[in-house]
Design a protein around this motif. Sequence first.
Motif, PDB file in Angstrom:
ATOM      1  N   PRO A 173      16.215  12.463  -3.356  1.00  0.00           N
ATOM      2  CA  PRO A 173      16.821  11.121  -3.647  1.00  0.00           C
ATOM      3  C   PRO A 173      15.750  10.317  -2.306  1.00  0.00           C
ATOM      4  N   ILE A 174      16.242  11.333  -1.702  1.00  0.00           N
ATOM      5  CA  ILE A 174      15.630   9.984  -0.295  1.00  0.00           C
ATOM      6  C   ILE A 174      14.062   9.596   0.163  1.00  0.00           C
ATOM      7  N   LEU A 175      13.629  10.058  -1.663  1.00  0.00           N
ATOM      8  CA  LEU A 175      12.123   9.670  -1.707  1.00  0.00           C
ATOM      9  C   LEU A 175      11.601   8.251  -1.970  1.00  0.00           C
ATOM     10  N   THR A 176      12.821   7.436  -2.358  1.00  0.00           N
ATOM     11  CA  THR A 176      13.430   6.278  -3.254  1.00  0.00           C
ATOM     12  C   THR A 176      12.800   5.471  -2.287  1.00  0.00           C
ATOM     13  N   GLY A 177      12.818   5.931  -1.011  1.00  0.00           N
ATOM     14  CA  GLY A 177      12.952   4.968   0.219  1.00  0.00           C
ATOM     15  C   GLY A 177      11.489   4.954   1.005  1.00  0.00           C
ATOM     16  N   ILE A 178      11.062   3.334   1.996  1.00  0.00           N
ATOM     17  CA  ILE A 178      10.266   3.691   2.538  1.00  0.00           C
ATOM     18  C   ILE A 178      10.612   3.697   4.215  1.00  0.00           C
ATOM     19  N   LYS A 179      10.027   4.472   4.651  1.00  0.00           N
ATOM     20  CA  LYS A 179      10.810   5.583   6.157  1.00  0.00           C
ATOM     21  C   LYS A 179       9.623   4.339   6.952  1.00  0.00           C
ATOM     22  N   ILE A 180      10.437   3.863   7.403  1.00  0.00           N
ATOM     23  CA  ILE A 180       9.563   2.501   8.794  1.00  0.00           C
ATOM     24  C   ILE A 180      10.275   3.745  10.775  1.00  0.00           C
ATOM     25  N   VAL A 181       8.832   3.791  11.103  1.00  0.00           N
ATOM     26  CA  VAL A 181       9.125   4.420  12.850  1.00  0.00           C
ATOM     27  C   VAL A 181       8.494   2.928  13.400  1.00  0.00           C
ATOM     28  N   ALA A 182       9.681   2.871  14.279  1.00  0.00           N
ATOM     29  CA  ALA A 182       8.907   1.637  15.335  1.00  0.00           C
ATOM     30  C   ALA A 182       8.685   2.427  16.976  1.00  0.00           C
ATOM     31  N   SER A 183       7.728   2.389  17.150  1.00  0.00           N
ATOM     32  CA  SER A 183       7.284   2.698  18.723  1.00  0.00           C
ATOM     33  C   SER A 183       6.504   1.927  19.564  1.00  0.00           C
ATOM     34  N   ASP A 184       6.577   2.716  20.725  1.00  0.00           N
ATOM     35  CA  ASP A 184       5.237   1.240  21.414  1.00  0.00           C
ATOM     36  C   ASP A 184       3.684   1.155  20.780  1.00  0.00           C
ATOM     37  N   THR A 185       3.550   2.757  20.163  1.00  0.00           N
ATOM     38  CA  THR A 185       2.316   2.622  20.023  1.00  0.00           C
ATOM     39  C   THR A 185       1.861   1.399  18.326  1.00  0.00           C
ATOM     40  N   GLY A 186       3.465   1.299  17.499  1.00  0.00           N
ATOM     41  CA  GLY A 186       3.602  -0.483  16.647  1.00  0.00           C
ATOM     42  C   GLY A 186       4.439   0.129  15.578  1.00  0.00           C
ATOM     43  N   LEU A 187       4.098   0.348  14.726  1.00  0.00           N
ATOM     44  CA  LEU A 187       5.352   0.432  12.686  1.00  0.00           C
ATOM     45  C   LEU A 187       4.467   1.560  12.019  1.00  0.00           C
ATOM     46  N   LEU A 188       4.649   2.665  11.763  1.00  0.00           N
ATOM     47  CA  LEU A 188       4.049   3.793  11.083  1.00  0.00           C
ATOM     48  C   LEU A 188       5.109   3.731   9.926  1.00  0.00           C
ATOM     49  N   LEU A 189       4.955   2.757   8.349  1.00  0.00           N
ATOM     50  CA  LEU A 189       5.106   2.807   7.388  1.00  0.00           C
ATOM     51  C   LEU A 189       5.028   4.005   6.693  1.00  0.00           C
ATOM     52  N   ASN A 238       0.586  -1.189   0.224  1.00  0.00           N
ATOM     53  CA  ASN A 238       0.028   0.280   0.037  1.00  0.00           C
ATOM     54  C   ASN A 238       0.923   1.324  -0.187  1.00  0.00           C
ATOM     55  N   VAL A 239       2.039   1.072   0.952  1.00  0.00           N
ATOM     56  CA  VAL A 239       2.837   2.350   1.242  1.00  0.00           C
ATOM     57  C   VAL A 239       3.553   2.723  -0.017  1.00  0.00           C
ATOM     58  N   SER A 240       3.630   1.388  -1.208  1.00  0.00           N
ATOM     59  CA  SER A 240       4.597   1.529  -1.640  1.00  0.00           C
ATOM     60  C   SER A 240       4.225   2.521  -2.816  1.00  0.00           C
ATOM     61  N   ARG A 241       2.845   2.001  -3.116  1.00  0.00           N
ATOM     62  CA  ARG A 241       2.199   2.543  -4.127  1.00  0.00           C
ATOM     63  C   ARG A 241       2.671   4.248  -4.878  1.00  0.00           C
ATOM     64  N   ALA A 242       3.223   4.768  -3.434  1.00  0.00           N
ATOM     65  CA  ALA A 242       4.134   6.398  -3.703  1.00  0.00           C
ATOM     66  C   ALA A 242       4.431   6.918  -3.665  1.00  0.00           C
ATOM     67  N   ILE A 243       6.031   5.740  -4.316  1.00  0.00           N
ATOM     68  CA  ILE A 243       7.079   5.497  -4.558  1.00  0.00           C
ATOM     69  C   ILE A 243       7.241   4.993  -5.315  1.00  0.00           C
ATOM     70  N   SER A 244       8.184   6.743  -5.949  1.00  0.00           N
ATOM     71  CA  SER A 244       8.488   6.522  -7.645  1.00  0.00           C
ATOM     72  C   SER A 244      10.162   6.546  -7.578  1.00  0.00           C
ATOM     73  N   SER A 245      10.539   5.498  -8.549  1.00  0.00           N
ATOM     74  CA  SER A 245      12.409   5.766  -8.858  1.00  0.00           C
ATOM     75  C   SER A 245      12.679   6.794  -9.381  1.00  0.00           C
ATOM     76  N   LYS A 246      11.450   8.174 -10.189  1.00  0.00           N
ATOM     77  CA  LYS A 246      11.771   9.159 -10.790  1.00  0.00           C
ATOM     78  C   LYS A 246      12.155  10.587 -10.039  1.00  0.00           C
ATOM     79  N   THR A 247      11.541  10.493  -8.678  1.00  0.00           N
ATOM     80  CA  THR A 247      11.804  11.551  -8.359  1.00  0.00           C
ATOM     81  C   THR A 247      13.245  12.192  -8.474  1.00  0.00           C
ATOM     82  N   THR A 248      12.973  13.866  -7.766  1.00  0.00           N
ATOM     83  CA  THR A 248      14.088  14.141  -8.240  1.00  0.00           C
ATOM     84  C   THR A 248      14.939  14.568  -6.180  1.00  0.00           C
TER      85      THR A 248
END
Length: 379
Positions: free
Chosen positions: A28-44, A16-26
Motif C-alpha cells: 500500500p505505501i508504494l501508492t505514495g510518493i516519498k518526499i525528504v527535505a534536507s539542507d541539500t534539497g528535496l529528494l522525491l 518523472n517520479v510518478s512514472r514508477a508509481i502504480s495503483s495496482k501494487t500489493t
Amino acid sequence: MKFSINRAAFIKELNNVSRAISSKTTIPILTGIKIVASDTGLLLTGSNADISIETLIRADDPDIGLTIDEPGSIVLTARFFSEIVKRLPEQTMTVNVKDGFQTEITSGSAAFNINGQDANNYPHLPEVDAGDSVVLSGAVFKELISQTVIAVSNQESRPILTGVHFVLADNQFLAVATDSHRLSQRQIELPTPSNAAFDVIIPGKSLTELSRMIGDDDSDVKMQFSENQVLFLLGDTSFYSRLLEGNYPDTSRLIPKEASTNVEFEAPELLAAVERASLLSHESRNNVVKLTLTPADNQVTIFSNSPDVGNVEEALAPKEITGEDLEISFNPDYMKDALRSFGQTTIRVAFTSALRPFTLVPTEDTSNFIQLITPVRTF
C-alpha cells in the motif's frame, strides 16, 4: 517538515517520479510518493517494486525557488498529491507537515489538508555497486531503446522475451529483442574504452519509461549493475529497474547469412506503401500483406485484400533489386514498426525464401543494426 517551491519546477520532477508509481501494487505505501527535505534539497522517490525513480531537487538552484524551513520526510498519496499540485492557483506552493503526518498544502488562497504516512515505513531502494558501469550519450541510448524495444514480447507466458538482452564485451555494446516472430538487434562501439562486461535482460516496460525521461538536455546516461538490479543515472535522477532472471535464447543463429533476393528502398516510401496496404489487411481476419518481387523486370508489387471490404495493389519503385523471383507474405504491423525505426534512410531487404525470416538493414551500415521479420504462411 516545511518547504516552499516554484510549482512548475516541482511538477516536472513530480511527473518523472510518478512514472514508477502504480495503483495496482500489493504494498500500500508504494501508492505514495516519498518526499525528504534536507539542507541539500528535496529528494522525491516513487516505486512499484519493479522500477524505482529517485530525483533530487537542489536547494541551490535559483530557477527552482526552493526554500526549506524545516527538514523532515513524509509519504503522500501520489494520485491526490499530484492532482492538487497541478491545480493550485499561484506560482509558488508550500508544503507543511504537522503532527500525526497531517500535511497542509497551500498556494495563494487555496489550502488543502491531506493525510500522510511515515516515511520510515517506505521500502529502501536497492544498493547497486558502481564497479561495472557504462556511460552512453543520452541521444544514442534513447535511439537504441526505440530501435529494439518494439520487438519485445507482450506475452507473460515467456517472461524472458518481455525484456531486451544487453551484452557488453570487448567494448561492443549489443542490444537484442525478439518476440519469436520478429527480432531487432543494435550494436554500438563504446566511444571510450571500458573494462566492464555484462550480460543482462532489462524489462521492455522499464526501458520505455526510461526513454521518456531522457530529455534533450541529458547529455549522458550512466548504467550500473548489481546481481538483480540495473541503475541508470541521468543527472540528479536515479532510475532503478529489476533485471529478468534466466537465459536469453541464442538469437544469432536466427539471422540468415545468405540471401536469394535483395531489394533496396527509401524507408519512408516503403513505410507509406505498407501503411496503405494495411488499411485493408486490418479488416481481414489474418492481417497479412503480400509482396511480389520480379528482379528481371525491376518490379515489386504490394498486395492486400479483405473479403468484406476489397483489395489494394500497388507497384513500388525499388532503388535496386537483384536475385530470384519471390512471393512472400508478412504481418504489416511488424513491418511498419521495423521501418519506422530506420527513420529517413535507405534500407536493404534481404530474402532467402517465402517461409524463411527476412532482414532489413540500413545500406550505410549493414552490420550494426538489423531488423528481422518472420513471414506468414498463406497456403
